[in-house]
Design a protein around this motif. Structure first.
Motif, PDB file in Angstrom:
ATOM      1  N   ARG A  60       9.487  -6.325  -3.034  1.00 15.41           N
ATOM      2  CA  ARG A  60       8.416  -5.979  -3.795  1.00 15.41           C
ATOM      3  C   ARG A  60       7.390  -6.831  -4.329  1.00 15.41           C
ATOM      4  NH1 ARG A  60      11.771  -1.269  -4.986  1.00 15.41           N
ATOM      5  NH2 ARG A  60      12.547  -2.196  -6.793  1.00 15.41           N
ATOM      6  N   ALA A  61       8.272  -7.895  -4.782  1.00 15.08           N
ATOM      7  CA  ALA A  61       7.553  -8.829  -5.598  1.00 15.08           C
ATOM      8  C   ALA A  61       6.605 -10.011  -4.507  1.00 15.08           C
ATOM      9  CB  ALA A  61       8.409  -9.806  -6.421  1.00 15.08           C
ATOM     10  N   ALA A  62       7.499 -10.155  -3.569  1.00 16.57           N
ATOM     11  CA  ALA A  62       6.846 -10.973  -2.268  1.00 16.57           C
ATOM     12  C   ALA A  62       5.656 -10.328  -1.717  1.00 16.57           C
ATOM     13  CB  ALA A  62       8.163 -11.374  -1.249  1.00 16.57           C
ATOM     14  N   ASN A  63       5.532  -9.073  -1.695  1.00 19.29           N
ATOM     15  CA  ASN A  63       4.384  -8.541  -1.383  1.00 19.29           C
ATOM     16  C   ASN A  63       3.257  -7.907  -2.058  1.00 19.29           C
ATOM     17  OD1 ASN A  63       4.846  -8.523   1.696  1.00 19.29           O
ATOM     18  ND2 ASN A  63       6.469  -6.976   1.432  1.00 19.29           N
ATOM     19  N   CYS A  64       3.514  -8.200  -3.485  1.00 19.44           N
ATOM     20  CA  CYS A  64       2.731  -7.472  -4.418  1.00 19.44           C
ATOM     21  C   CYS A  64       1.291  -8.300  -4.379  1.00 19.44           C
ATOM     22  CB  CYS A  64       3.176  -7.981  -5.742  1.00 19.44           C
ATOM     23  SG  CYS A  64       2.164  -7.231  -7.428  1.00 19.44           S
ATOM     24  N   LEU A  65       0.235  -7.707  -4.328  1.00 17.96           N
ATOM     25  CA  LEU A  65      -0.988  -8.211  -4.397  1.00 17.96           C
ATOM     26  C   LEU A  65      -1.588  -9.166  -5.557  1.00 17.96           C
ATOM     27  CD1 LEU A  65      -3.088  -5.321  -2.380  1.00 17.96           C
ATOM     28  CD2 LEU A  65      -1.795  -7.274  -1.505  1.00 17.96           C
ATOM     29  N   SER A  66      -0.867  -8.912  -6.633  1.00 19.07           N
ATOM     30  CA  SER A  66      -1.267  -9.405  -7.800  1.00 19.07           C
ATOM     31  C   SER A  66       0.069  -9.598  -8.778  1.00 19.07           C
ATOM     32  CB  SER A  66      -2.143  -8.986  -8.616  1.00 19.07           C
ATOM     33  OG  SER A  66      -1.971  -7.303  -9.063  1.00 19.07           O
ATOM     34  N   ILE A  82       4.517   1.919  -2.925  1.00 19.58           N
ATOM     35  CA  ILE A  82       6.103   1.710  -2.835  1.00 19.58           C
ATOM     36  C   ILE A  82       6.598   2.794  -3.430  1.00 19.58           C
ATOM     37  CG2 ILE A  82       7.844   0.278  -3.787  1.00 19.58           C
ATOM     38  CD1 ILE A  82       6.405  -2.104  -2.603  1.00 19.58           C
ATOM     39  N   LYS A  83       6.113   2.976  -4.857  1.00 22.27           N
ATOM     40  CA  LYS A  83       6.455   4.280  -5.804  1.00 22.27           C
ATOM     41  C   LYS A  83       6.344   5.589  -4.980  1.00 22.27           C
ATOM     42  CE  LYS A  83       5.368   1.880 -10.122  1.00 22.27           C
ATOM     43  NZ  LYS A  83       4.576   1.947 -11.212  1.00 22.27           N
ATOM     44  N   ASN A  84       5.463   5.811  -4.232  1.00 19.76           N
ATOM     45  CA  ASN A  84       5.190   6.933  -3.399  1.00 19.76           C
ATOM     46  C   ASN A  84       6.240   6.900  -1.943  1.00 19.76           C
ATOM     47  OD1 ASN A  84       3.776   8.011  -5.608  1.00 19.76           O
ATOM     48  ND2 ASN A  84       1.926   7.123  -4.400  1.00 19.76           N
ATOM     49  N   HIS A  85       7.144   5.828  -1.939  1.00 18.32           N
ATOM     50  CA  HIS A  85       7.712   5.832  -0.686  1.00 18.32           C
ATOM     51  C   HIS A  85       6.950   5.923   0.534  1.00 18.32           C
ATOM     52  CE1 HIS A  85      11.131   6.103  -3.287  1.00 18.32           C
ATOM     53  NE2 HIS A  85      10.568   7.231  -3.874  1.00 18.32           N
ATOM     54  N   GLU A  86       5.646   5.350   0.658  1.00 20.16           N
ATOM     55  CA  GLU A  86       4.738   5.228   1.968  1.00 20.16           C
ATOM     56  C   GLU A  86       4.950   3.799   2.241  1.00 20.16           C
ATOM     57  OE1 GLU A  86       1.080   6.565   0.288  1.00 20.16           O
ATOM     58  OE2 GLU A  86       1.894   8.580  -0.166  1.00 20.16           O
ATOM     59  N   ASN A  87       5.374   2.854   2.000  1.00 24.67           N
ATOM     60  CA  ASN A  87       5.572   1.418   2.355  1.00 24.67           C
ATOM     61  C   ASN A  87       6.351   1.349   3.885  1.00 24.67           C
ATOM     62  OD1 ASN A  87       6.123  -1.440   2.556  1.00 24.67           O
ATOM     63  ND2 ASN A  87       4.260  -1.470   1.354  1.00 24.67           N
ATOM     64  N   ALA A  88       6.043   0.722   4.688  1.00 27.13           N
ATOM     65  CA  ALA A  88       6.540   0.525   5.956  1.00 27.13           C
ATOM     66  C   ALA A  88       6.780  -0.781   5.957  1.00 27.13           C
ATOM     67  CB  ALA A  88       5.727   1.112   7.212  1.00 27.13           C
ATOM     68  N   ASP A  89       6.546  -1.793   5.190  1.00 25.86           N
ATOM     69  CA  ASP A  89       6.630  -3.285   5.447  1.00 25.86           C
ATOM     70  C   ASP A  89       8.152  -3.746   4.819  1.00 25.86           C
ATOM     71  OD1 ASP A  89       4.288  -3.463   6.172  1.00 25.86           O
ATOM     72  OD2 ASP A  89       3.466  -4.144   4.359  1.00 25.86           O
ATOM     73  N   TYR A 113       5.603  -7.039  15.136  1.00 32.01           N
ATOM     74  CA  TYR A 113       4.499  -6.467  14.675  1.00 32.01           C
ATOM     75  C   TYR A 113       4.434  -7.154  13.243  1.00 32.01           C
ATOM     76  CZ  TYR A 113       5.302  -3.090  18.479  1.00 32.01           C
ATOM     77  OH  TYR A 113       5.520  -2.860  19.651  1.00 32.01           O
ATOM     78  N   MET A 114       3.027  -7.314  13.201  1.00 33.37           N
ATOM     79  CA  MET A 114       2.552  -7.891  11.621  1.00 33.37           C
ATOM     80  C   MET A 114       2.886  -6.783  10.578  1.00 33.37           C
ATOM     81  SD  MET A 114       1.365 -10.895  11.938  1.00 33.37           S
ATOM     82  CE  MET A 114       0.034 -10.717  10.703  1.00 33.37           C
ATOM     83  N   PRO A 115       2.889  -7.042   9.500  1.00 36.60           N
ATOM     84  CA  PRO A 115       3.074  -6.051   8.363  1.00 36.60           C
ATOM     85  C   PRO A 115       1.769  -5.136   8.120  1.00 36.60           C
ATOM     86  CG  PRO A 115       2.857  -8.460   7.479  1.00 36.60           C
ATOM     87  CD  PRO A 115       3.050  -8.674   8.925  1.00 36.60           C
ATOM     88  N   ALA A 116       1.969  -4.198   7.713  1.00 36.50           N
ATOM     89  CA  ALA A 116       0.858  -3.178   7.619  1.00 36.50           C
ATOM     90  C   ALA A 116      -0.068  -3.316   6.497  1.00 36.50           C
ATOM     91  CB  ALA A 116       1.352  -1.482   7.410  1.00 36.50           C
ATOM     92  N   LEU A 117       0.670  -3.889   5.322  1.00 40.58           N
ATOM     93  CA  LEU A 117      -0.425  -3.871   4.102  1.00 40.58           C
ATOM     94  C   LEU A 117       0.085  -5.074   3.367  1.00 40.58           C
ATOM     95  CD1 LEU A 117      -2.327  -2.700   2.230  1.00 40.58           C
ATOM     96  CD2 LEU A 117      -0.601  -1.423   0.874  1.00 40.58           C
ATOM     97  N   GLY A 118       1.307  -5.608   3.234  1.00 43.24           N
ATOM     98  CA  GLY A 118       1.615  -6.701   2.275  1.00 43.24           C
ATOM     99  C   GLY A 118       1.481  -7.982   3.140  1.00 43.24           C
ATOM    100  N   ASN A 119       2.046  -9.023   2.507  1.00 41.63           N
ATOM    101  CA  ASN A 119       2.285 -10.578   3.241  1.00 41.63           C
ATOM    102  C   ASN A 119       2.986 -10.502   4.230  1.00 41.63           C
ATOM    103  OD1 ASN A 119      -0.333 -11.432   1.693  1.00 41.63           O
ATOM    104  ND2 ASN A 119       1.355 -11.488   0.061  1.00 41.63           N
ATOM    105  N   TYR A 149       5.674 -14.401   8.854  1.00 40.86           N
ATOM    106  CA  TYR A 149       5.345 -13.016   7.980  1.00 40.86           C
ATOM    107  C   TYR A 149       6.634 -12.354   7.907  1.00 40.86           C
ATOM    108  CZ  TYR A 149       4.724 -11.155  12.915  1.00 40.86           C
ATOM    109  OH  TYR A 149       4.993 -10.875  13.923  1.00 40.86           O
ATOM    110  N   VAL A 150       7.749 -12.810   8.424  1.00 41.38           N
ATOM    111  CA  VAL A 150       9.112 -12.149   8.310  1.00 41.38           C
ATOM    112  C   VAL A 150      10.199 -12.640   7.393  1.00 41.38           C
ATOM    113  CG1 VAL A 150      11.209 -11.325   9.659  1.00 41.38           C
ATOM    114  CG2 VAL A 150       8.923 -11.157  10.901  1.00 41.38           C
ATOM    115  N   ILE A 151      10.842 -12.061   6.570  1.00 41.22           N
ATOM    116  CA  ILE A 151      11.994 -12.242   5.884  1.00 41.22           C
ATOM    117  C   ILE A 151      12.873 -11.417   5.821  1.00 41.22           C
ATOM    118  CG2 ILE A 151      12.711 -12.509   3.215  1.00 41.22           C
ATOM    119  CD1 ILE A 151       9.789 -13.232   2.386  1.00 41.22           C
ATOM    120  N   PHE A 152      14.452 -12.194   6.408  1.00 40.75           N
ATOM    121  CA  PHE A 152      15.599 -11.458   6.498  1.00 40.75           C
ATOM    122  C   PHE A 152      16.322 -11.560   4.874  1.00 40.75           C
ATOM    123  CE2 PHE A 152      14.507 -12.084  10.866  1.00 40.75           C
ATOM    124  CZ  PHE A 152      15.051 -11.049  11.342  1.00 40.75           C
ATOM    125  N   ILE A 153      16.656 -10.380   4.524  1.00 38.21           N
ATOM    126  CA  ILE A 153      17.607 -10.484   3.358  1.00 38.21           C
ATOM    127  C   ILE A 153      18.918  -9.857   3.822  1.00 38.21           C
ATOM    128  CG2 ILE A 153      18.013  -9.887   0.905  1.00 38.21           C
ATOM    129  CD1 ILE A 153      14.973  -9.566   0.664  1.00 38.21           C
TER     130      ILE A 153
END
Length: 550
Positions: A60-66, A82-89, A113-119, A149-153
Motif C-alpha cells: 500500500r505504501a509503495a503505491n500510495c499517491l501521496s 484499497i479500503k473498498n477492496h477494489e484494487n487489482a495491483d 500487464y502494467m499496474p491499473a492505478l498505482g506505481n 513496475y513489479v515487486i515480489f514479496i
C-alpha cells in the motif's frame, strides 16, 4: 453486519501498527521515502509475527499517491480503493495450493500487464517454501529481472527449505517472535478499542501462551471473550487453554519445593480429573520454574511478571536451590518430549515428578555436584602425576602386609624361576624412609632423569618400560607394574636383568641406595588384573596407603 475476528479486524494498515518488528519497519520506511524499493523481498520468521500483514502495508505504501513519512496516507484515490477492496495491483498467492510449475508460468505471463492505478504491481507469495522444485526454478529468472513496475514479496516460516538461488535474489528480513510485554501492550489497546473487559492477569497469561505470535494472542483473546460472557479473568483464560490456574500452580510448586510427594500426586490427580492436558501443565510448570531460576540468578524484574506472580516468586524461590531448579527443568524438558510417544503419559509424569521431589535428590543434589567436581579434579591429577605412596605404613599395617602376603601368595615350587613368582608387597622396613633419603634427588625426579637418558640412548628399551606403570613406594624404592596384558614385556626385561641395571642407574643418579623391582600381575581366575586393581591390592596390603598413578 457479520462479526469479524479480532486478528482480521485489527490487522495493521500502516507501519505504525506493526508491533515487535521495529528493525524491519525502519528499513522499509526509509526505502519508500528515498525511492529505493527493491524488486524482491523475502519475509521469514515464526507464524503470527506479521509477515503477510507487513507485506500488505509495504504494498500500500509503495503505491500510495501521496505517502506520509514513508506510509500510505489513507486519503488518496488509491488508498480509498484499497479500503473498498477494489484494487487489482496487489495480488496475494498461496503457494501451498498453487505450488505447481503451471501456476508459476501463468504468473510469468501476468506480470507483463502494467499496474491499473498505482506505481507497482505487487505479488505477495505466501508460504513460498511449498513451491515444488520445478516451480521454484521457473520463478528464478523472473525473480531476478522482473519488469521495473513489479515487486515480489515472498513470505515463509521455513526459509531453510528455499533454494539458495531464490534467497540470494531477495532482500531478506527476519521477523522475530514478539516479546510478551509487547504482546500484552497491544492486547490492552485492542481490548479498549473492541470494548472488551479483561483483567491484567488474564492479558499477561494470554501473552505468555501466545508463543511470540500476535495472531495467536488475538485469537485467544477473542475465544476467551466468548467464554467469559463478561469480564475476562485469568481463570477464564486458563479454562480456554486447558492450563492450571495460577493458584493451583502456586500450590503445586510449593509442594514440589518442599518435596511433598503425596501432595504432588493429589494435585496431579485433581488436574487430570478435570479433563485437562498433561502436556499443557508440564509446559506451564517448566515456564514457572524457569522464571524462578532467572530470578535466583539475576533478581526479580517486576515488569516481566504480573503482580500476583511477582509476589509468589519472591516467597517461593528460596524453596529451591539453583541446581535443584536446573535439575527439575531438565527433567521436565525430557518429559515433554517423551509424552508425545508414551502410551501412559500419566504414569510417566508421576514418576518424573516424584523423582524431582524425592528427599534424597533434593538434599544431596548440591553435595553430589560438589563431590563430582572434586572427583573429576582428582582423576585429572591421578593421570597427570602417577602412582605414589604418600603415607607411612604403621606397625599395624606392616603386620597386615606380611599376613596378607602369606595368604595371597601360594607356596612357590622349587623349580619355579625367580621371575615367575607372584608379586609381593614391600616389607614394612622398605616403606619407612631411611636416613639417606633425607638428601639427594627425589625418587620421582630421578625416574624422570632416567627416562630422559634412555630416550637419548635406547629408545627401544624405553618403549618396553613404558608398557608398565610406575609405583613410587618411597624415596628409596620404585616398582614398575605390568598387568596381565603386558606380562610378556616384564618377562623380557627380567631375562635381560634389566631390573638390576635400572636399580644401579637410579642409585647413581640419586647418590643413595635405591631398590627397583619389575612387578607382574598375579594370575587369578575370573579377576581383572589391571594395574589399577594391583595398585589397590598394594594399598589394602599396606593398610590404607593411598595410591597415586603416574
Amino acid at each position: 453486519m457479520k462479526y469479524v475476528s479480532l486478528y482480521r479486524k485489527f490487522r495493521p494498515y500502516g507501519f505504525d501498527e506493526v508491533v515487535g518488528q521495529d528493525h524491519i519497519v525502519r528499513t522499509l520506511r526509509s526505502q519508500i521515502k528515498n525511492g529505493r524499493l527493491s524488486h524482491a523481498y523475502l519475509f521469514c520468521g515464526p507464524r503470527g509475527t506479521g509477515k503477510t500483514s507487513t507485506a500488505l502495508v509495504l504494498a500500500r505504501a509503495a503505491n500510495c499517491l501521496s505517502p506520509v513519512n514513508g506510509d500510505a496516507c489513507g486519503e488518496c484515490e488509491y488508498c480509498r480503493k484499497i479500503k473498498n477492496h477494489e484494487n487489482a495491483d496487489i495480488v496475494e498467492i498461496d503457494a501451498a495450493s498453487n505450488n505447481g510449475v503451471d501456476e508459476i508460468r501463468d504468473l510469468r505471463e501476468r506480470i507483463r500487464y502494467m499496474p491499473a492505478l498505482g506505481n507497482y504491481k505487487v505479488y505477495i507469495i505466501d508460504e513460498v517454501h511449498m513451491l515444488s522444485v520445478a516451480a521454484a526454478n521457473a520463478l528464478l529468472k523472473t525473480l531476478e529481472e522482473p519488469p521495473e513496475y513489479v515487486i515480489f514479496i515472498l513470505a515463509t516460516t521455513e526459509p531453510h527449505k528455499l533454494l539458495s538461488t531464490i534467497i540470494s535474489r531477495c532482500q531478506k528480513f527476519d521477523f522475530r517472535a514478539i516479546t510478551p510485554d509487547v504482546v500484552e501492550k497491544r492486547l490492552k489497546y485492542v481490548a479498549q478499542q473492541a470494548s472488551i473487559d479483561v483483567d491484567d492477569d488474564a492479558l499477561s497469561l494470554i501473552a505468555r501462551w501466545a508463543d511470540g505470535g500476535m495472531r495467536n494472542a488475538l485469537g485467544l483473546l477473542d475465544q476467551s471473550s466468548d467464554y467469559a460472557h463478561g469480564r475476562i479473568t485469568a481463570q477464564d483464560v486458563s479454562d480456554v487453554i486447558g492450563a492450571a490456574s495460577d493458584q493451583f500452580m502456586f500450590s503445586f510448586i510449593r509442594a514440589l519445593g518442599k518435596g511433598d510427594a503425596p501432595a504432588i500426586l493429589r494435585y496431579l490427580d485433581e488436574f487430570i480429573s478435570q479433563g485437562r492436558d498433561i502436556g499443557v501443565f508440564i509446559v506451564e510448570l517448566s515456564h514457572c520454574l524457569r522464571d524462578m531460576l532467572m530470578i535466583r540468578l539475576s533478581g526479580l524484574e517486576e515488569r516481566e511478571y504480573s503482580v500476583t506472580r511477582a509476589e509468589f516468586y519472591k516467597s517461593a524461590v528460596d524453596l529451591f536451590s539453583g541446581n535443584m531448579l536446573m535439575y527439575a527443568i531438565e527433567a521436565l524438558a525430557r518429559l515433554e518430549g517423551d509424552l508425545k510417544y508414551s502410551a501412559q503419559p500419566r504414569v510417566l509424569t508421576e514418576v518424573t515428578l516424584v523423582r524431582i521431589c524425592r528427599s534424597d535428590v533434593r538434599d544431596n543434589i548440591d553435595i553430589l555436584a560438589e563431590r563430582v567436581d572434586k572427583l573429576s579434579a582428582r582423576v585429572d591429577e591421578i593421570f597427570e602425576n602417577g602412582v605414589t605412596v604418600n603415607k607411612k605404613a604403621s606397625s599395624k599395617a606392616q603386620e597386615h602386609s606380611e599376613s596378607a602376603i602369606k595368604k595371597e601368595q601360594p607356596a612357590p615350587a622349587e623349580e619355579k624361576k625367580e621371575e615367575e613368582r607372584p608379586v609381593s608387597a614391600p616389607k614394612a622396613a622398605d616403606t619407612a624412609p631411611s636416613q639417606e633419603s633425607q638428601g639427594g634427588m627425589p625418587a620421582r625426579e630421578a625416574w624422570n632423569v632416567l627416562m630422559a637418558e634412555y630416550k637419548k640412548s635406547n629408545s627401544a628399551f624405553l618403549a618396553q618400560l613404558k608398557q608398565g606403570k610406575v609405583s613410587i613406594i618411597n624415596e628409596n624404592e620404585i616398582n614398575l607394574l605390568f598387568d596381565s596384558g603386558a606380562k610378556m614385556f616384564a618377562n623380557l626385561l627380567k631375562k635381560k636383568n634389566s631390573d638390576k641395571e635400572i636399580e644401579d642407574r637410579l642409585t647413581a643418579i640419586t647418590g643413595r641406595a635405591m631398590k627397583f623391582a619389575i612387578v607382574t600381575a598375579i594370575e587369578h581366575q575370573n579377576e581383572d588384573n589391571s594395574v589399577l586393581e594391583m595398585a589397590q591390592k598394594v594399598k589394602d596390603i599396606l593398610g590404607g596407603v593411598e595410591i597415586e598413578i603416574i
